[in-house]
Scaffold this active site. Sequence first.
Site, PDB file in Angstrom:
ATOM      1  N   GLY A  12      -0.811 -24.482 -34.328  1.00 42.75           N
ATOM      2  CA  GLY A  12      -1.758 -25.132 -35.267  1.00 42.75           C
ATOM      3  C   GLY A  12      -2.141 -26.555 -34.790  1.00 42.75           C
ATOM      4  CG  ASN A  14      -6.830 -26.643 -30.646  1.00 42.37           C
ATOM      5  OD1 ASN A  14      -7.639 -27.138 -30.195  1.00 42.37           O
ATOM      6  ND2 ASN A  14      -5.964 -25.750 -29.777  1.00 42.37           N
ATOM      7  CG  MET A  90      -1.930 -16.308 -29.817  1.00 38.54           C
ATOM      8  SD  MET A  90      -2.952 -16.791 -28.179  1.00 38.54           S
ATOM      9  CE  MET A  90      -2.169 -18.438 -28.023  1.00 38.54           C
ATOM     10  NE  ARG A  91      -2.151 -10.484 -34.612  1.00 40.19           N
ATOM     11  CZ  ARG A  91      -1.233  -9.127 -34.194  1.00 40.19           C
ATOM     12  NH1 ARG A  91      -1.767  -8.077 -33.617  1.00 40.19           N
ATOM     13  NH2 ARG A  91      -0.049  -9.287 -34.675  1.00 40.19           N
ATOM     14  CG  ASN A 107     -11.015 -18.131 -28.893  1.00 29.81           C
ATOM     15  OD1 ASN A 107      -9.946 -18.373 -29.630  1.00 29.81           O
ATOM     16  ND2 ASN A 107     -10.747 -17.653 -27.603  1.00 29.81           N
ATOM     17  CG  HIS A 109      -9.830 -19.009 -22.893  1.00 30.44           C
ATOM     18  ND1 HIS A 109      -8.644 -18.202 -23.378  1.00 30.44           N
ATOM     19  CD2 HIS A 109      -9.444 -19.407 -21.473  1.00 30.44           C
ATOM     20  CE1 HIS A 109      -8.088 -17.842 -22.302  1.00 30.44           C
ATOM     21  NE2 HIS A 109      -8.550 -18.350 -20.994  1.00 30.44           N
TER      22      HIS A 109
HETATM   23  C1  GAR Z   1      -4.312 -23.423 -27.498  1.00 29.27           C
HETATM   24  O1  GAR Z   1      -4.120 -23.971 -26.231  1.00 29.27           O
HETATM   25  C2  GAR Z   1      -5.529 -22.543 -27.440  1.00 29.27           C
HETATM   26  O2  GAR Z   1      -6.369 -22.821 -26.295  1.00 29.27           O
HETATM   27  C3  GAR Z   1      -4.526 -21.304 -26.876  1.00 29.27           C
HETATM   28  O3  GAR Z   1      -3.536 -21.391 -27.641  1.00 29.27           O
HETATM   29  C4  GAR Z   1      -2.939 -22.639 -27.892  1.00 29.27           C
HETATM   30  C5  GAR Z   1      -2.835 -22.892 -29.471  1.00 29.27           C
HETATM   31  O4  GAR Z   1      -2.309 -24.114 -29.772  1.00 29.27           O
HETATM   32  N1  GAR Z   1      -5.206 -20.214 -27.119  1.00 29.27           N
HETATM   33  C6  GAR Z   1      -5.520 -18.903 -26.218  1.00 29.27           C
HETATM   34  O5  GAR Z   1      -4.734 -18.948 -25.314  1.00 29.27           O
HETATM   35  C7  GAR Z   1      -6.333 -18.025 -26.841  1.00 29.27           C
HETATM   36  N2  GAR Z   1      -6.330 -16.981 -25.867  1.00 29.27           N
HETATM   37  P1  GAR Z   1      -2.152 -24.596 -31.376  1.00 29.27           P
HETATM   38  O6  GAR Z   1      -1.817 -23.537 -31.991  1.00 29.27           O
HETATM   39  O7  GAR Z   1      -1.293 -25.818 -31.059  1.00 29.27           O
HETATM   40  O8  GAR Z   1      -3.729 -24.930 -31.521  1.00 29.27           O
END
Ligand code: GAR
Length: 215
Positions: A12, A14, A90-91, A107, A109
């Site tokens: 989390g 982000n 992640m879904r 989203n 990425h």
């Molecule tokens: C982040 O790097 C995000 O870009 C990625 O997961 C991480 C979550 O980090 N998302 C994906 O790969 C989606 N396909 P966080 O939980 O610290 O925000």
Amino acid sequence: MLTLGVLASGRGSNFQSIIDSIESGFIKAKIAVLITDNPDAYAIERAKKHNIESLVLKPKDFADKNAYYSNIAGELEKRGVGLVILAGFMRVIGKALIDRYRNKIMNIHPALLPSFPGLHGQKQAVDYGVKISGCTVHFVDEGMDTGPIIIQAAVPVYHDDTEENLSERILKQEHKIFPYAIKLYSEGKISVEGRKVTVKTERRDSFFTNPVRES
Ligand code: GAR
């Protein structure tokens, strides 16, 4: 004021950058709820610290994918959510939610889409040997990371990079462009026509062209 609903599966960071951007006044919006599919997600602790309601909704507790995402859509609508934020959720989102929030789900990425969609975007970039990667904020459609692109930031990839240090470099940019995209949306500066997103801003700056400065 715009009401956000955040979906996250893990750490989390982000989510935290969005909370911080709201608390500092950079984004004028409020977060109504955190929804997670993972009862151990650290994002839940972050929500608690900032008095944000959290809900744990696990797909296995629902009859099927459609029921799961209809339920999530209902929880969001109940709280007046206008924009749904996928912050490391992640879904692949079900149609039941996408249909009710068309071009209202963002989203982040960790790659320059359309390169390296799906899981482990950073590892895919290192393994492929690209010299530039980055991150993308996009609206969510039915495909895997295929929706209209809002903002991207680029970072260099060095010959001795590992997945870990490239991820760190990209994450710093994620924490800048995701809040910025939400801010623009909340100010009504983002419009979508087909695949094309137009951002109405005087700032033709580094967010759109070059790596974003880290300081
Ligand atoms: C982040 O790097 C995000 O870009 C990625 O997961 C991480 C979550 O980090 N998302 C994906 O790969 C989606 N396909 P966080 O939980 O610290 O925000």
